[in-house]
Scaffold this motif. Structure first.
Motif, PDB file in Angstrom:
ATOM      1  N   ALA A 169      27.784 -69.664  55.957  1.00  0.00           N
ATOM      2  CA  ALA A 169      28.662 -68.710  55.281  1.00  0.00           C
ATOM      3  C   ALA A 169      28.789 -67.409  56.058  1.00  0.00           C
ATOM      4  CB  ALA A 169      28.136 -68.420  53.882  1.00  0.00           C
ATOM      5  N   GLY A 170      27.928 -67.215  57.069  1.00  0.00           N
ATOM      6  CA  GLY A 170      27.933 -65.956  57.815  1.00  0.00           C
ATOM      7  C   GLY A 170      27.415 -64.800  56.981  1.00  0.00           C
ATOM      8  N   TRP A 171      26.553 -65.095  56.022  1.00  0.00           N
ATOM      9  CA  TRP A 171      26.081 -64.057  55.102  1.00  0.00           C
ATOM     10  C   TRP A 171      25.032 -63.168  55.768  1.00  0.00           C
ATOM     11  CZ3 TRP A 171      27.276 -61.285  51.216  1.00  0.00           C
ATOM     12  CH2 TRP A 171      26.305 -60.560  50.514  1.00  0.00           C
ATOM     13  N   ARG A 172      25.267 -61.850  55.713  1.00  0.00           N
ATOM     14  CA  ARG A 172      24.339 -60.882  56.284  1.00  0.00           C
ATOM     15  C   ARG A 172      24.150 -59.690  55.359  1.00  0.00           C
ATOM     16  NH1 ARG A 172      23.974 -64.792  58.858  1.00  0.00           N
ATOM     17  NH2 ARG A 172      23.989 -65.065  61.128  1.00  0.00           N
ATOM     18  N   GLY A 173      24.613 -59.796  54.120  1.00  0.00           N
ATOM     19  CA  GLY A 173      24.568 -58.666  53.206  1.00  0.00           C
ATOM     20  C   GLY A 173      23.209 -58.471  52.550  1.00  0.00           C
ATOM     21  N   PRO A 174      23.088 -57.445  51.692  1.00  0.00           N
ATOM     22  CA  PRO A 174      21.831 -57.177  50.990  1.00  0.00           C
ATOM     23  C   PRO A 174      21.365 -58.400  50.205  1.00  0.00           C
ATOM     24  CG  PRO A 174      23.344 -55.342  50.715  1.00  0.00           C
ATOM     25  CD  PRO A 174      24.125 -56.446  51.370  1.00  0.00           C
ATOM     26  N   SER A 175      20.093 -58.759  50.363  1.00  0.00           N
ATOM     27  CA  SER A 175      19.577 -59.985  49.747  1.00  0.00           C
ATOM     28  C   SER A 175      18.114 -59.821  49.380  1.00  0.00           C
ATOM     29  CB  SER A 175      19.715 -61.177  50.708  1.00  0.00           C
ATOM     30  OG  SER A 175      21.038 -61.306  51.171  1.00  0.00           O
ATOM     31  N   VAL A 176      17.756 -60.399  48.243  1.00  0.00           N
ATOM     32  CA  VAL A 176      16.350 -60.491  47.834  1.00  0.00           C
ATOM     33  C   VAL A 176      16.058 -61.964  47.570  1.00  0.00           C
ATOM     34  CG1 VAL A 176      14.631 -59.878  46.108  1.00  0.00           C
ATOM     35  CG2 VAL A 176      16.312 -58.173  46.857  1.00  0.00           C
ATOM     36  N   VAL A 177      15.015 -62.470  48.203  1.00  0.00           N
ATOM     37  CA  VAL A 177      14.609 -63.865  48.052  1.00  0.00           C
ATOM     38  C   VAL A 177      13.213 -63.882  47.444  1.00  0.00           C
ATOM     39  CG1 VAL A 177      14.075 -66.008  49.254  1.00  0.00           C
ATOM     40  CG2 VAL A 177      16.018 -64.618  49.996  1.00  0.00           C
ATOM     41  N   ARG A 178      13.082 -64.585  46.326  1.00  0.00           N
ATOM     42  CA  ARG A 178      11.796 -64.639  45.603  1.00  0.00           C
ATOM     43  C   ARG A 178      11.360 -66.094  45.466  1.00  0.00           C
ATOM     44  NH1 ARG A 178      10.474 -65.769  40.417  1.00  0.00           N
ATOM     45  NH2 ARG A 178       8.549 -64.816  39.596  1.00  0.00           N
ATOM     46  N   PHE A 179      10.227 -66.433  46.091  1.00  0.00           N
ATOM     47  CA  PHE A 179       9.679 -67.786  46.009  1.00  0.00           C
ATOM     48  C   PHE A 179       8.406 -67.778  45.167  1.00  0.00           C
ATOM     49  CE2 PHE A 179      12.062 -68.588  50.018  1.00  0.00           C
ATOM     50  CZ  PHE A 179      12.715 -69.761  49.626  1.00  0.00           C
ATOM     51  N   ALA A 180       8.304 -68.756  44.257  1.00  0.00           N
ATOM     52  CA  ALA A 180       7.086 -68.948  43.473  1.00  0.00           C
ATOM     53  C   ALA A 180       6.876 -70.442  43.291  1.00  0.00           C
ATOM     54  CB  ALA A 180       7.212 -68.261  42.113  1.00  0.00           C
ATOM     55  N   GLY A 181       5.667 -70.921  43.578  1.00  0.00           N
ATOM     56  CA  GLY A 181       5.408 -72.344  43.386  1.00  0.00           C
ATOM     57  C   GLY A 181       4.929 -73.036  44.644  1.00  0.00           C
ATOM     58  N   ASN A 182       5.192 -74.336  44.727  1.00  0.00           N
ATOM     59  CA  ASN A 182       4.695 -75.194  45.781  1.00  0.00           C
ATOM     60  C   ASN A 182       5.217 -74.771  47.158  1.00  0.00           C
ATOM     61  OD1 ASN A 182       3.529 -77.402  47.075  1.00  0.00           O
ATOM     62  ND2 ASN A 182       5.231 -78.770  46.570  1.00  0.00           N
ATOM     63  N   GLU A 183       4.309 -74.499  48.094  1.00  0.00           N
ATOM     64  CA  GLU A 183       4.647 -74.131  49.477  1.00  0.00           C
ATOM     65  C   GLU A 183       5.388 -72.796  49.556  1.00  0.00           C
ATOM     66  OE1 GLU A 183       6.832 -77.350  51.220  1.00  0.00           O
ATOM     67  OE2 GLU A 183       5.172 -78.771  51.067  1.00  0.00           O
ATOM     68  N   ARG A 209      18.900 -55.744  55.650  1.00  0.00           N
ATOM     69  CA  ARG A 209      18.563 -55.490  54.242  1.00  0.00           C
ATOM     70  C   ARG A 209      18.225 -56.806  53.549  1.00  0.00           C
ATOM     71  NH1 ARG A 209      22.334 -51.813  55.881  1.00  0.00           N
ATOM     72  NH2 ARG A 209      21.797 -49.617  55.478  1.00  0.00           N
ATOM     73  N   LEU A 210      17.110 -57.381  53.967  1.00  0.00           N
ATOM     74  CA  LEU A 210      16.578 -58.611  53.381  1.00  0.00           C
ATOM     75  C   LEU A 210      15.152 -58.357  52.926  1.00  0.00           C
ATOM     76  CD1 LEU A 210      16.497 -61.710  52.827  1.00  0.00           C
ATOM     77  CD2 LEU A 210      15.740 -61.986  55.211  1.00  0.00           C
ATOM     78  N   ARG A 211      14.863 -58.689  51.679  1.00  0.00           N
ATOM     79  CA  ARG A 211      13.503 -58.581  51.161  1.00  0.00           C
ATOM     80  C   ARG A 211      13.066 -59.966  50.684  1.00  0.00           C
ATOM     81  NH1 ARG A 211      14.540 -54.760  53.437  1.00  0.00           N
ATOM     82  NH2 ARG A 211      14.441 -52.556  52.820  1.00  0.00           N
ATOM     83  N   VAL A 212      11.917 -60.425  51.164  1.00  0.00           N
ATOM     84  CA  VAL A 212      11.373 -61.723  50.782  1.00  0.00           C
ATOM     85  C   VAL A 212      10.059 -61.467  50.056  1.00  0.00           C
ATOM     86  CG1 VAL A 212      10.656 -64.001  51.566  1.00  0.00           C
ATOM     87  CG2 VAL A 212      12.430 -62.762  52.823  1.00  0.00           C
ATOM     88  N   VAL A 213       9.975 -61.920  48.788  1.00  0.00           N
ATOM     89  CA  VAL A 213       8.815 -61.616  47.965  1.00  0.00           C
ATOM     90  C   VAL A 213       8.301 -62.900  47.312  1.00  0.00           C
ATOM     91  CG1 VAL A 213       9.605 -59.271  47.498  1.00  0.00           C
ATOM     92  CG2 VAL A 213      10.256 -61.119  45.943  1.00  0.00           C
ATOM     93  N   GLY A 214       7.140 -62.794  46.658  1.00  0.00           N
ATOM     94  CA  GLY A 214       6.516 -63.928  45.991  1.00  0.00           C
ATOM     95  C   GLY A 214       6.451 -63.730  44.487  1.00  0.00           C
TER      96      GLY A 214
END
Length: 403
Positions: A339-353, A371-376
């Motif tokens: 998609a060519g996405w480069r905008g503000p993003s927050v990624v939240r992973f919880a669970g297996n792996e 502007r990328l934040r990766v959290v748990g």
């Protein structure tokens, strides 16, 4: 997933033995006037869009006579509600009720199971979590069990039988349709029994053949993203891919920044939508890829979500998922790359792996996304939504300074 319109739900409910008020679907103001004259007395004119809380948005209004019903219908048919154009209205007879309550059968996560809810109070703004009567079940509940539990709510004896009959019919409907949700709000007690004043249902696309009469589902989904998601799901059955466009690209400008939502888990998706709204962000879509889908299925979904031209940010979040989240992470970054996405993003992973999944996305974003934040899971959905809002405000502030 298909969200049925109110009149469609009611046509099916009547086949299942659940009463609804007399009403007619109208696609013009003139038809609404004729319908009101035929029904007689005060009527309700109700916009037919797959949106929640239409009443608060002005989509449900009362008309005292045919002329007033015609005027209301003319306004509604020229309006949009939550970004969706109103193409039809339901003109419905008013009902005298002893009380107006709430009833639903829904699916909840962790582990997946159905929940039957009932309350003798309901209506606009009612929170299902407040329902005094809640029963969890797998596929069926015997009527005597429902009746026994209902006694604790204080219903009168004559009410117990009628409510039990209606709730049992709702369970049959949900099981027969393989529905994710069937909600009657409000449901009214009248001298002739319970009547569903409003209704909504979410069903799986594969369940349409289980509906008593397919003609009830005459409305054809026209949003290209929803259509693509359904077509892809029909070819690849590994896991779920559910997409609903909440704010079309051509919708009127929103006061809040528009952001895309992508989640793992149906319940998680709804939590994320609430969190975004609480952060003064306007979610443009619902998207759920759960049940251990392939990386390619996640990628197709991620490309759909991030490819919306009217968004300013993306929030991706998972429930405490059992599916391998490294597979999900690879699909997510592949879709964003397409998609060519480069905008503000927050990624939240919880669970297996989840630690490995966070690392995959973080490494991909290095040098690509400022502007990328990766959290748990230590970061809840509401905090993640506020983080996204702050990232968007930072972008807007930088752009203003650049001018």
């Amino acid at each position: 997933m298909t969200k049925l319109l109110e009149y469609q739900v009611k046509e099916i409910l009547r086949e299942e033995g659940i009463a609804t008020p007399p009403g007619l679907v109208c696609r013009s103001a003139a038809e609404a006037r004729e319908a009101a004259a035929e029904l007689g007395g005060r009527v309700f004119v109700k916009a037919q869009v797959a949106a929640g809380d239409r009443a608060s948005a002005g989509g449900v209004r009362s008309g005292a006579d045919p002329a007033e019903a015609e005027a209301i219908a003319a306004e509604l048919l020229a309006a949009t509600i939550q970004g969706m154009p109103v193409e039809a209205v339901l003109v419905e007879a008013g009902i005298q009720a002893e009380w107006e309550g709430y009833a639903s059968v829904s699916i909840v996560e962790g582990p997946p199971r159905r929940v039957l809810r009932f309350s003798s109070s309901g209506g606009t703004g009612f929170d299902p979590a407040r329902a005094a009567f809640q029963l969890e079940f797998d596929s069926h509940i015997e009527p005597h069990v429902i009746r026994r539990e209902l006694r604790r709510t204080g219903l009168a004896s004559h009410e117990l039988l009628e409510v039990t009959r209606t709730l049992s019919a709702m369970i049959r409907c949900v099981s027969r349709w393989s529905a994710y949700l069937l909600e009657l709000n409000p449901i009214a007690l009248t001298p002739h029994g319970l009547v569903a004043l409003d209704g909504k249902a979410d069903i799986d696309d594969y369940s349409k053949a289980l509906i008593p009469d397919a003609a009830y589902l005459e409305a054809v989904e026209t949003d290209p993203r929803e259509r693509l998601a359904r077509e892809y799901q029909s070819r690849d059955h590994r896991g779920s891919f559910r997409y609903v466009q909440l704010l079309p690209e051509g919708a009127a400008p929103a006061e809040q920044p528009r952001v895309a939502s992508h989640s793992v888990g149906g319940g998680e998706s709804m939590v994320v939508l609430d969190a975004l709204a609480a952060a003064d962000l306007a979610p443009t879509n619902y998207c759920d890829t759960s049940g251990a889908p392939s990386a390619e299925k996640v990628a197709v979904a991620a490309e759909l979500v991030a490819g919306q031209p009217h968004i300013e940010g993306v929030l991706f979040s998972t429930c405490i998922a059992n599916q391998p989240l490294t597979t999900t992470a690879h699909g997510l970054v592949d879709g964003w790359e397409r998609a060519g996405w480069r905008g503000p993003s927050v990624v939240r992973f919880a669970g297996n792996e989840s630690p490995q999944a966070r690392d995959i996305v973080a490494r991909w974003g290095t040098g690509r996304m400022d502007r990328l934040r990766v959290v748990g899971e230590e970061t809840d959905e509401w905090t993640a939504a506020r983080m996204l809002r702050d990232l968007i405000e930072d972008v807007n502030s930088s752009e203003e300074q650049g001018r």
